[in-house]
Design an enzyme around this catalytic site. Structure first.
Site, PDB file in Angstrom:
ATOM      1  N   ASP A  53      45.262  35.473  44.311  1.00  0.00           N
ATOM      2  CA  ASP A  53      45.552  36.742  44.779  1.00  0.00           C
ATOM      3  C   ASP A  53      46.884  36.934  45.899  1.00  0.00           C
ATOM      4  O   ASP A  53      46.741  36.020  46.680  1.00  0.00           O
ATOM      5  CB  ASP A  53      44.220  37.549  45.152  1.00  0.00           C
ATOM      6  CG  ASP A  53      43.237  37.507  44.047  1.00  0.00           C
ATOM      7  OD1 ASP A  53      43.576  37.295  43.008  1.00  0.00           O
ATOM      8  OD2 ASP A  53      42.077  37.623  44.679  1.00  0.00           O
ATOM      9  N   ARG A  54      47.425  37.680  45.842  1.00  0.00           N
ATOM     10  CA  ARG A  54      48.447  38.195  46.891  1.00  0.00           C
ATOM     11  C   ARG A  54      47.905  38.052  48.253  1.00  0.00           C
ATOM     12  O   ARG A  54      48.222  37.760  49.206  1.00  0.00           O
ATOM     13  CB  ARG A  54      49.120  39.553  46.551  1.00  0.00           C
ATOM     14  CG  ARG A  54      50.157  40.097  47.704  1.00  0.00           C
ATOM     15  CD  ARG A  54      50.296  41.518  47.663  1.00  0.00           C
ATOM     16  NE  ARG A  54      50.027  42.053  46.515  1.00  0.00           N
ATOM     17  CZ  ARG A  54      50.876  42.858  45.781  1.00  0.00           C
ATOM     18  NH1 ARG A  54      52.270  42.803  46.120  1.00  0.00           N
ATOM     19  NH2 ARG A  54      50.443  43.367  44.793  1.00  0.00           N
TER      20      ARG A  54
END
Length: 196
Positions: A53-54
């Protein structure tokens, strides 16, 4: 923070991804690791193996050849790659070890093993927080975040999954990656992981 190299081998580029960076290009003009690698021509062609995930920091693996990419994809599909994450949660887990087998919101099966761990040396975090090590046996999107929230222990700063804390990033870090080849890569959390 900028990305950095954990390892460069004949087959792999192992990157330490900061929180806030995408692994591959998204819909908007945002910082992403693949573009950062492609901006360094001396590295040659690269293939994305997996993503995180970012909001999550830590280890991301890229292949340096099509053959290595196919091999790594097979390892991930057959669940032969061991991934280890560390997270700060809003309160400690009541049990030393828990397994969360709850399906994801789309109905897909998912399994995460969670182990309560001691506060890392030098971590200046409030005593009412908990630390957990997570091994996702399956690789669903947001799996660790979803499973901890479903248990009632959201990750610190993860507003999407129920945390009320106002922080610059969520406290989830991809700490190690072990391949069936015997290669193991490690990334210690950076100071921003503990900043609260």
């Amino acid at each position: 923070m900028e990305p950095s190299f954990i390892a460069q081998t004949e087959d792999w580029l192992v990157i330490d991804k900061p929180s806030g960076w995408l692994t591959i290009p998204g819909r908007m003009d945002e910082k992403n690791i693949l573009a950062w690698l492609e901006s360094q021509p001396a590295l040659g062609a690269v293939w994305t193996v997996h993503r995180i995930d970012r909001e999550t920091s830590g280890i991301v693996l890229f292949a340096r050849s099509e053959e290595a990419h196919q091999r790594a994809n097979q390892w991930f599909q057959e669940r032969k790659v061991r991934k280890d994450y560390i997270a700060i949660i809003e309160r400690p887990l009541p049990l030393p070890v828990q397994r969360q087998r709850q399906p994801m919101s789309d109905g897909k099966p998912a399994l995460t093993q969670l182990t309560r761990i001691e506060r890392p040396p030098g971590a200046e975090v409030s005593d009412d927080r908990g630390f957990v090590q997570a091994w996702p046996a399956t690789g669903r999107r947001h799996q660790i975040r979803y499973h901890l929230a479903a248990l009632g222990f959201p990750i610190w700063g993860d507003a999407r999954y129920g945390s009320k804390a106002q922080t610059a990033r969520i406290a989830l870090h991809a700490r190690s990656l072990e391949l069936p080849s015997g290669e193991k890569f490690w990334s210690d959390p950076k100071p921003d992981f503990f900043a609260r």
